[in-house]
Design a protein around this motif. Structure first.
Motif, PDB file in Angstrom:
ATOM      1  N   THR A 230       0.857  -1.179   0.000  1.00 16.02           N
ATOM      2  CA  THR A 230       0.000   0.000   0.000  1.00 16.02           C
ATOM      3  C   THR A 230       0.894   1.229   0.000  1.00 16.02           C
ATOM      4  O   THR A 230       1.789   1.337   0.832  1.00 16.02           O
ATOM      5  CB  THR A 230      -0.899   0.019   1.247  1.00 16.02           C
ATOM      6  OG1 THR A 230      -1.607  -1.208   1.320  1.00 16.02           O
ATOM      7  CG2 THR A 230      -1.873   1.164   1.199  1.00 16.02           C
ATOM      8  N   ALA A 231       0.660   2.149  -0.927  1.00 15.96           N
ATOM      9  CA  ALA A 231       1.385   3.423  -1.011  1.00 15.96           C
ATOM     10  C   ALA A 231       2.895   3.216  -1.136  1.00 15.96           C
ATOM     11  O   ALA A 231       3.676   3.880  -0.481  1.00 15.96           O
ATOM     12  CB  ALA A 231       1.064   4.310   0.180  1.00 15.96           C
ATOM     13  N   CYS A 232       3.288   2.276  -1.974  1.00 22.52           N
ATOM     14  CA  CYS A 232       4.709   2.009  -2.209  1.00 22.52           C
ATOM     15  C   CYS A 232       5.109   2.520  -3.592  1.00 22.52           C
ATOM     16  O   CYS A 232       4.270   2.628  -4.489  1.00 22.52           O
ATOM     17  CB  CYS A 232       4.998   0.519  -2.115  1.00 22.52           C
ATOM     18  SG  CYS A 232       4.906  -0.100  -0.434  1.00 22.52           S
ATOM     19  N   PRO A 233       6.386   2.818  -3.799  1.00 21.99           N
ATOM     20  CA  PRO A 233       6.844   3.330  -5.090  1.00 21.99           C
ATOM     21  C   PRO A 233       6.640   2.312  -6.218  1.00 21.99           C
ATOM     22  O   PRO A 233       6.684   1.098  -5.996  1.00 21.99           O
ATOM     23  CB  PRO A 233       8.337   3.582  -4.870  1.00 21.99           C
ATOM     24  CG  PRO A 233       8.559   3.543  -3.410  1.00 21.99           C
ATOM     25  CD  PRO A 233       7.449   2.763  -2.811  1.00 21.99           C
ATOM     26  N   ALA A 234       6.432   2.827  -7.402  1.00 22.30           N
ATOM     27  CA  ALA A 234       6.229   1.962  -8.569  1.00 22.30           C
ATOM     28  C   ALA A 234       7.462   1.114  -8.840  1.00 22.30           C
ATOM     29  O   ALA A 234       7.355  -0.011  -9.337  1.00 22.30           O
ATOM     30  CB  ALA A 234       5.875   2.802  -9.786  1.00 22.30           C
ATOM     31  N   GLY A 235       8.645   1.619  -8.523  1.00 16.86           N
ATOM     32  CA  GLY A 235       9.872   0.862  -8.738  1.00 16.86           C
ATOM     33  C   GLY A 235       9.904  -0.423  -7.931  1.00 16.86           C
ATOM     34  O   GLY A 235      10.405  -1.447  -8.401  1.00 16.86           O
ATOM     35  N   LEU A 236       9.366  -0.396  -6.726  1.00 17.05           N
ATOM     36  CA  LEU A 236       9.298  -1.598  -5.907  1.00 17.05           C
ATOM     37  C   LEU A 236       8.345  -2.605  -6.524  1.00 17.05           C
ATOM     38  O   LEU A 236       8.654  -3.797  -6.590  1.00 17.05           O
ATOM     39  CB  LEU A 236       8.854  -1.249  -4.489  1.00 17.05           C
ATOM     40  CG  LEU A 236       8.617  -2.428  -3.543  1.00 17.05           C
ATOM     41  CD1 LEU A 236       9.879  -3.270  -3.386  1.00 17.05           C
ATOM     42  CD2 LEU A 236       8.130  -1.930  -2.197  1.00 17.05           C
ATOM     43  N   ARG A 237       7.224  -2.131  -7.001  1.00 13.72           N
ATOM     44  CA  ARG A 237       6.267  -3.031  -7.655  1.00 13.72           C
ATOM     45  C   ARG A 237       6.889  -3.670  -8.885  1.00 13.72           C
ATOM     46  O   ARG A 237       6.724  -4.870  -9.124  1.00 13.72           O
ATOM     47  CB  ARG A 237       4.998  -2.269  -8.034  1.00 13.72           C
ATOM     48  CG  ARG A 237       4.194  -1.859  -6.812  1.00 13.72           C
ATOM     49  CD  ARG A 237       3.018  -0.995  -7.142  1.00 13.72           C
ATOM     50  NE  ARG A 237       2.140  -1.618  -8.118  1.00 13.72           N
ATOM     51  CZ  ARG A 237       1.131  -0.999  -8.722  1.00 13.72           C
ATOM     52  NH1 ARG A 237       0.879   0.263  -8.429  1.00 13.72           N
ATOM     53  NH2 ARG A 237       0.382  -1.616  -9.587  1.00 13.72           N
ATOM     54  N   GLY A 238       7.637  -2.888  -9.653  1.00 18.41           N
ATOM     55  CA  GLY A 238       8.320  -3.444 -10.820  1.00 18.41           C
ATOM     56  C   GLY A 238       9.372  -4.453 -10.425  1.00 18.41           C
ATOM     57  O   GLY A 238       9.553  -5.478 -11.091  1.00 18.41           O
ATOM     58  N   HIS A 239      10.070  -4.185  -9.330  1.00 18.88           N
ATOM     59  CA  HIS A 239      11.103  -5.103  -8.851  1.00 18.88           C
ATOM     60  C   HIS A 239      10.492  -6.444  -8.435  1.00 18.88           C
ATOM     61  O   HIS A 239      11.062  -7.504  -8.701  1.00 18.88           O
ATOM     62  CB  HIS A 239      11.837  -4.452  -7.677  1.00 18.88           C
ATOM     63  CG  HIS A 239      12.993  -5.232  -7.176  1.00 18.88           C
ATOM     64  ND1 HIS A 239      14.186  -5.307  -7.853  1.00 18.88           N
ATOM     65  CD2 HIS A 239      13.143  -5.997  -6.063  1.00 18.88           C
ATOM     66  CE1 HIS A 239      15.020  -6.073  -7.177  1.00 18.88           C
ATOM     67  NE2 HIS A 239      14.398  -6.496  -6.081  1.00 18.88           N
ATOM     68  N   LEU A 240       9.331  -6.409  -7.805  1.00 14.16           N
ATOM     69  CA  LEU A 240       8.699  -7.637  -7.332  1.00 14.16           C
ATOM     70  C   LEU A 240       8.145  -8.495  -8.462  1.00 14.16           C
ATOM     71  O   LEU A 240       8.015  -9.707  -8.310  1.00 14.16           O
ATOM     72  CB  LEU A 240       7.586  -7.301  -6.346  1.00 14.16           C
ATOM     73  CG  LEU A 240       8.043  -6.703  -5.022  1.00 14.16           C
ATOM     74  CD1 LEU A 240       6.843  -6.274  -4.197  1.00 14.16           C
ATOM     75  CD2 LEU A 240       8.915  -7.673  -4.249  1.00 14.16           C
ATOM     76  N   THR A 241       7.837  -7.884  -9.607  1.00 16.66           N
ATOM     77  CA  THR A 241       7.289  -8.655 -10.723  1.00 16.66           C
ATOM     78  C   THR A 241       8.321  -9.586 -11.341  1.00 16.66           C
ATOM     79  O   THR A 241       7.975 -10.406 -12.186  1.00 16.66           O
ATOM     80  CB  THR A 241       6.703  -7.735 -11.817  1.00 16.66           C
ATOM     81  OG1 THR A 241       7.725  -6.853 -12.277  1.00 16.66           O
ATOM     82  CG2 THR A 241       5.530  -6.954 -11.280  1.00 16.66           C
ATOM     83  N   ARG A 242       9.568  -9.505 -10.919  1.00 21.28           N
ATOM     84  CA  ARG A 242      10.577 -10.457 -11.382  1.00 21.28           C
ATOM     85  C   ARG A 242      10.305 -11.851 -10.828  1.00 21.28           C
ATOM     86  O   ARG A 242      10.653 -12.847 -11.458  1.00 21.28           O
ATOM     87  CB  ARG A 242      11.970 -10.018 -10.951  1.00 21.28           C
ATOM     88  CG  ARG A 242      12.404  -8.723 -11.559  1.00 21.28           C
ATOM     89  CD  ARG A 242      13.750  -8.328 -11.029  1.00 21.28           C
ATOM     90  NE  ARG A 242      14.110  -6.991 -11.495  1.00 21.28           N
ATOM     91  CZ  ARG A 242      15.158  -6.325 -11.083  1.00 21.28           C
ATOM     92  NH1 ARG A 242      15.973  -6.874 -10.188  1.00 21.28           N
ATOM     93  NH2 ARG A 242      15.410  -5.132 -11.552  1.00 21.28           N
ATOM     94  N   TRP A 243       9.727 -11.922  -9.626  1.00 24.04           N
ATOM     95  CA  TRP A 243       9.507 -13.210  -8.973  1.00 24.04           C
ATOM     96  C   TRP A 243       8.042 -13.539  -8.744  1.00 24.04           C
ATOM     97  O   TRP A 243       7.680 -14.695  -8.621  1.00 24.04           O
ATOM     98  CB  TRP A 243      10.202 -13.234  -7.615  1.00 24.04           C
ATOM     99  CG  TRP A 243      11.669 -13.089  -7.724  1.00 24.04           C
ATOM    100  CD1 TRP A 243      12.548 -14.071  -8.095  1.00 24.04           C
ATOM    101  CD2 TRP A 243      12.427 -11.922  -7.495  1.00 24.04           C
ATOM    102  NE1 TRP A 243      13.814 -13.558  -8.102  1.00 24.04           N
ATOM    103  CE2 TRP A 243      13.782 -12.234  -7.723  1.00 24.04           C
ATOM    104  CE3 TRP A 243      12.119 -10.631  -7.095  1.00 24.04           C
ATOM    105  CZ2 TRP A 243      14.799 -11.326  -7.579  1.00 24.04           C
ATOM    106  CZ3 TRP A 243      13.130  -9.724  -6.952  1.00 24.04           C
ATOM    107  CH2 TRP A 243      14.454 -10.071  -7.195  1.00 24.04           C
TER     108      TRP A 243
END
Length: 115
Positions: free
Chosen positions: A7-20
């Motif tokens: 919740t309310a996290c940067p888009a870069g973190l969301r992109g990083h998590l989509t690797r796994w």
């Protein structure tokens, strides 16, 4: 199985998590990863989440079969006789979350106090 909710996290973190993990809804990630990757990924979430909140639920060898991790969340994980439960705080800033008199039970309770 791992479920991670941001919740309310940067888009870069969301992109990083989509690797796994697979993002099934905005901020909700699911996937099957090893314990080592899960722990490294959680460390990355703590590092990059800034002012955001995160909750991770994953498989564990417990009676429930799962465990929780939370970061900057109002609810807390508490252990009750070996069961992990989410504790919702009753009061926020010294004030009850529920307005007095919001139900007929609260009105009846208030009437009994006045007698």
């Amino acid at each position: 199985m791992v479920v991670l909710v941001l919740t309310a996290c940067p888009a870069g973190l969301r992109g990083h998590l989509t690797r796994w993990l697979l993002e099934v809804s905005p901020g909700v990630f699911v996937g099957q990863i090893s314990a080592r990757v899960r722990d490294l990924m959680w460390a990355r979430v703590l590092e990059l989440s800034k002012d955001g909140r995160a909750i991770m639920v994953f498989h564990a060898d417990t009676e429930q079969g799962l465990a929780f991790r939370v970061h900057r969340h109002d609810w807390q994980v508490v252990d009750v006789d070996g069961l992990s439960l989410m504790l919702r705080p009753h009061e926020v800033g010294g004030q009850s979350e529920l307005r007095p008199g919001w139900s007929s039970v609260a009105r009846a309770r208030r009437a009994r106090r006045r007698k």
